[in-house]
Scaffold this motif. Structure first.
Motif, PDB file in Angstrom:
ATOM      1  N   ALA A  13      43.926 -32.583  79.774  1.00  0.00           N
ATOM      2  CA  ALA A  13      45.028 -33.177  80.528  1.00  0.00           C
ATOM      3  C   ALA A  13      44.751 -33.147  82.025  1.00  0.00           C
ATOM      4  N   PRO A  14      45.231 -34.151  82.760  1.00  0.00           N
ATOM      5  CA  PRO A  14      45.013 -34.180  84.210  1.00  0.00           C
ATOM      6  C   PRO A  14      45.643 -32.967  84.898  1.00  0.00           C
ATOM      7  N   GLY A  15      45.019 -32.549  85.992  1.00  0.00           N
ATOM      8  CA  GLY A  15      45.567 -31.452  86.777  1.00  0.00           C
ATOM      9  C   GLY A  15      44.793 -30.168  86.616  1.00  0.00           C
ATOM     10  N   THR A  16      45.327 -29.110  87.230  1.00  0.00           N
ATOM     11  CA  THR A  16      44.662 -27.807  87.232  1.00  0.00           C
ATOM     12  C   THR A  16      45.028 -27.011  85.986  1.00  0.00           C
ATOM     13  N   GLY A  17      44.026 -26.364  85.386  1.00  0.00           N
ATOM     14  CA  GLY A  17      44.258 -25.512  84.230  1.00  0.00           C
ATOM     15  C   GLY A  17      43.197 -24.435  84.167  1.00  0.00           C
ATOM     16  N   ALA A  18      43.277 -23.576  83.183  1.00  0.00           N
ATOM     17  CA  ALA A  18      42.277 -22.523  83.048  1.00  0.00           C
ATOM     18  C   ALA A  18      40.917 -23.118  82.713  1.00  0.00           C
ATOM     19  N   ILE A  19      40.901 -24.088  81.788  1.00  0.00           N
ATOM     20  CA  ILE A  19      39.667 -24.700  81.306  1.00  0.00           C
ATOM     21  C   ILE A  19      39.831 -26.219  81.311  1.00  0.00           C
ATOM     22  N   ALA A  20      38.747 -26.921  81.602  1.00  0.00           N
ATOM     23  CA  ALA A  20      38.718 -28.376  81.459  1.00  0.00           C
ATOM     24  C   ALA A  20      37.480 -28.743  80.652  1.00  0.00           C
ATOM     25  N   VAL A  21      37.561 -29.861  79.927  1.00  0.00           N
ATOM     26  CA  VAL A  21      36.431 -30.323  79.121  1.00  0.00           C
ATOM     27  C   VAL A  21      36.004 -31.699  79.605  1.00  0.00           C
ATOM     28  N   VAL A  68      29.334 -22.766  83.026  1.00  0.00           N
ATOM     29  CA  VAL A  68      29.952 -23.582  81.987  1.00  0.00           C
ATOM     30  C   VAL A  68      29.440 -23.187  80.600  1.00  0.00           C
ATOM     31  N   LEU A  69      30.153 -23.681  79.584  1.00  0.00           N
ATOM     32  CA  LEU A  69      29.686 -23.667  78.201  1.00  0.00           C
ATOM     33  C   LEU A  69      29.472 -25.114  77.774  1.00  0.00           C
ATOM     34  N   VAL A  70      28.334 -25.399  77.169  1.00  0.00           N
ATOM     35  CA  VAL A  70      28.011 -26.765  76.760  1.00  0.00           C
ATOM     36  C   VAL A  70      27.816 -26.808  75.248  1.00  0.00           C
ATOM     37  N   ALA A  71      28.579 -27.690  74.578  1.00  0.00           N
ATOM     38  CA  ALA A  71      28.468 -27.886  73.129  1.00  0.00           C
ATOM     39  C   ALA A  71      27.608 -29.113  72.863  1.00  0.00           C
ATOM     40  N   VAL A  72      26.715 -28.988  71.886  1.00  0.00           N
ATOM     41  CA  VAL A  72      25.756 -30.045  71.551  1.00  0.00           C
ATOM     42  C   VAL A  72      26.090 -30.611  70.166  1.00  0.00           C
ATOM     43  N   PHE A  73      26.227 -31.942  70.085  1.00  0.00           N
ATOM     44  CA  PHE A  73      26.476 -32.623  68.809  1.00  0.00           C
ATOM     45  C   PHE A  73      25.466 -33.759  68.660  1.00  0.00           C
ATOM     46  N   ARG A  74      24.804 -33.808  67.526  1.00  0.00           N
ATOM     47  CA  ARG A  74      23.780 -34.831  67.318  1.00  0.00           C
ATOM     48  C   ARG A  74      24.284 -35.926  66.369  1.00  0.00           C
ATOM     49  N   ALA A  75      23.874 -37.164  66.666  1.00  0.00           N
ATOM     50  CA  ALA A  75      24.210 -38.300  65.808  1.00  0.00           C
ATOM     51  C   ALA A  75      23.587 -38.088  64.421  1.00  0.00           C
ATOM     52  N   PRO A  76      24.255 -38.502  63.354  1.00  0.00           N
ATOM     53  CA  PRO A  76      25.567 -39.174  63.353  1.00  0.00           C
ATOM     54  C   PRO A  76      26.732 -38.196  63.182  1.00  0.00           C
ATOM     55  N   HIS A  77      26.445 -36.887  63.275  1.00  0.00           N
ATOM     56  CA  HIS A  77      27.460 -35.874  62.982  1.00  0.00           C
ATOM     57  C   HIS A  77      28.208 -35.460  64.256  1.00  0.00           C
ATOM     58  N   SER A  78      28.886 -36.424  64.838  1.00  0.00           N
ATOM     59  CA  SER A  78      29.726 -36.161  66.014  1.00  0.00           C
ATOM     60  C   SER A  78      30.956 -37.049  65.916  1.00  0.00           C
ATOM     61  N   HIS A  90      35.573 -24.497  84.455  1.00  0.00           N
ATOM     62  CA  HIS A  90      36.844 -24.004  84.982  1.00  0.00           C
ATOM     63  C   HIS A  90      37.708 -25.195  85.395  1.00  0.00           C
ATOM     64  N   GLY A  91      39.041 -24.999  85.297  1.00  0.00           N
ATOM     65  CA  GLY A  91      39.948 -26.133  85.381  1.00  0.00           C
ATOM     66  C   GLY A  91      40.334 -26.597  86.766  1.00  0.00           C
ATOM     67  N   SER A  92      39.594 -26.236  87.779  1.00  0.00           N
ATOM     68  CA  SER A  92      39.852 -26.735  89.130  1.00  0.00           C
ATOM     69  C   SER A  92      39.662 -28.247  89.171  1.00  0.00           C
ATOM     70  N   GLN A  97      36.167 -33.153  89.192  1.00  0.00           N
ATOM     71  CA  GLN A  97      35.749 -34.392  89.855  1.00  0.00           C
ATOM     72  C   GLN A  97      34.300 -34.301  90.338  1.00  0.00           C
ATOM     73  N   ARG A  98      33.904 -33.123  90.764  1.00  0.00           N
ATOM     74  CA  ARG A  98      32.522 -32.927  91.212  1.00  0.00           C
ATOM     75  C   ARG A  98      31.541 -33.147  90.048  1.00  0.00           C
ATOM     76  N   ILE A  99      31.885 -32.615  88.863  1.00  0.00           N
ATOM     77  CA  ILE A  99      31.020 -32.782  87.687  1.00  0.00           C
ATOM     78  C   ILE A  99      30.951 -34.250  87.278  1.00  0.00           C
ATOM     79  N   LEU A 100      32.104 -34.917  87.266  1.00  0.00           N
ATOM     80  CA  LEU A 100      32.108 -36.342  86.931  1.00  0.00           C
ATOM     81  C   LEU A 100      31.227 -37.137  87.885  1.00  0.00           C
ATOM     82  N   GLN A 101      31.363 -36.873  89.182  1.00  0.00           N
ATOM     83  CA  GLN A 101      30.572 -37.592  90.183  1.00  0.00           C
ATOM     84  C   GLN A 101      29.083 -37.327  89.985  1.00  0.00           C
TER      85      GLN A 101
END
Length: 464
Positions: A13-21, A68-78, A90-92, A97-101
């Motif tokens: 969800a948009p905004g600040t939280g404990a965790i963001a994905v 961060v924690l990164v989860a890996v999913f391989r085709a076609p099992h995703s 972290h949900g800052s 926005q920095r990660i997206l950029q």
């Protein structure tokens, strides 16, 4: 139609939280993520096993953005059927926005609304009705809406349509086989058997179409209009049900001049309560506009609560009872609520008088002010919604697009039945069956266009 480029979006969800994905999907997403993700072991995500989670840092050159924690999913099992990565940071808002950029700078593009689910559909992970159920599940605000969306997302509706299509294909294949041997006058199809099958299909389509009235109110909330004379306690009842002072309450007649709406959850079902202007004769122009809106809401409501003041007796009831009866929808439920039991002296006499004036509607005596007997009222409200189908596992249609397609499919089957009954040539009957198949295919996405897909997925949230 399938674009395999790497897409990215924030899925929480948009905004600040404990965790963001932050989610990545598409061909080459592992290599792209490896450009910014540093594991303490030095292992690359491209070399990791599927369905695993890895701790590390996201870096832009030498600048550490976050751990961060990164989860890996391989085709076609995703979820999308493609290689996918999900970054839990972290949900800052700044970090998100920095990660997206950073990902965009490395070659990803921002995902369009619903694009992850659209890719899941295009990659065969789900059909179109299941994809639409994902949006309904996210938007569900009650237990009943959640249960209905979850059942559709798991393929309950699709399973019904698969059986229908199989039977329709059986009919049309026999009819069209006859056309190949028309000169020999050979009949492969037993018309009485085809008539029986087509009749069963028509009954099932009719049941699915009828379920839409239930599915629609469960999905959007049951509209309940609270109506009656002035000062009978409509606003007090709304406030008591909501447990907040939503509507202004006063002894001055005509205080409520416009409709006031709010939604509450009763026993797992969402109800949209509408407080309306009191029905009376008045020369006040503004109040008359409010009364006109009251009658409009009566016509739109699935349930109408007609309030009367027990302390005034039955004298003022009959005139506006008939006015409400004229405006109420034939499919709507009318509950008569006798309010102010805390002030009334002779409840039984008033109750018997009102029973004689009504057409057998349910009558409940309450006190909106003290809360007396409100539990019985809420039980009766829940009883107006036929939740039997929810508990028995019956398929419930809640999507207007599905309802319209099913209605067209049913019309086509009815024409086919009429053709079978009148001995019409098989080629004409087959055409009606083909039309029915077309409309059922539109629901699941076997027959679709870019325009239809665009219209469906644009209403999704970004990141899903």
């Amino acid at each position: 139609m399938l674009d395999e480029a790497v897409i990215c979006a924030i899925s929480t969800a948009p905004g600040t939280g404990a965790i963001a994905v932050v989610r990545l999907s598409g061909k080459g997403c592992f290599a792209l993520a490896d450009e910014v993700f540093i594991s303490p072991s030095g292992k690359k995500l491209a070399d990791c096993l599927p369905n695993t989670v890895h701790f590390g840092q996201l870096q832009e050159e030498e600048d550490v953005i976050d751990e961060v924690l990164v989860a890996v999913f391989r085709a076609p099992h995703s979820f999308t059927g493609e290689d996918s990565v999900e970054i839990s940071c972290h949900g800052s808002v700044y970090i998100q926005q920095r990660i997206l950029q950073l990902l965009v700078n490395k070659g990803a593009r921002l995902a369009a609304p619903g694009e992850f689910t659209q890719r899941a559909f295009l990659n065969g992970k789900m059909d179109l009705s299941q994809a639409e159920a994902v949006a309904d599940l996210i938007a569900s605000s009650s237990s009943a809406a959640h249960k209905m969306a979850l059942r559709q997302m798991k393929g309950g509706f699709s399973a019904e349509l698969i059986k229908l299509r199989a039977e329709l294909l059986h009919i049309t294949s026999l009819l069209e086989l006859e056309l190949d041997f028309s000169e020999e006058d050979v009949e492969f199809a037993d018309r009485s058997e085809l008539r029986r099958i087509a009749g069963n299909i028509e009954k099932l389509l009719t049941r699915l179409c009828r379920s839409f009235s239930l599915g629609n109110v469960i999905k959007n909330g049951v509209p309940v209009a609270i109506v009656g004379n002035t000062n009978v306690g409509k606003s007090t009842l709304l406030n008591t049900l909501l447990k907040e002072d939503k509507a202004i309450v006063s002894d001055v007649a005509g205080t409520t001049r416009d409709t006031i709406e709010d939604t509450i959850n009763l026993q797992g079902i969402a109800f949209r309560f509408i407080d309306t202007a009191g029905i009376r004769h008045t020369d006040d122009i503004v109040e008359n506009i409010g009364i006109e809106r009251t009658f409009a809401k009566i016509g739109e409501a699935s349930v109408v609560l007609l309030l009367t003041d027990l302390s005034r007796g039955a004298d003022c009831f009959e005139s506006y009872y008939s006015q409400v009866k004229e405006k109420i929808s034939p499919e709507a439920e009318l509950l008569i609520v006798l309010n102010k039991t805390d002030k009334a002296q002779d409840i039984l006499t008033t109750l018997e008088t009102i029973k004689l004036l009504t057409s057998g509607e349910k009558i409940i005596a309450i006190s909106a002010k003290t809360g007396a007997n409100l539990e019985q009222l809420t039980d009766e409200l829940v009883n107006t919604v036929n939740t039997h189908a929810l508990h028995t596992g019956d398929v419930i249609v809640s999507n207007i697009r599905h309802y319209e397609a099913l209605s067209h499919a049913r019309d086509a089957v009815i024409r086919a039945i009429a053709g079978l009954d009148s001995g019409l040539s098989g080629e004409f009957i087959s055409q009606d069956i083909r039309e029915c198949l077309h409309y059922l295919g539109e629901i699941t996405g076997e027959i679709t266009t870019d325009e239809v897909l665009g219209n469906i997925f644009k209403h999704f949230c970004i990141g899903k």
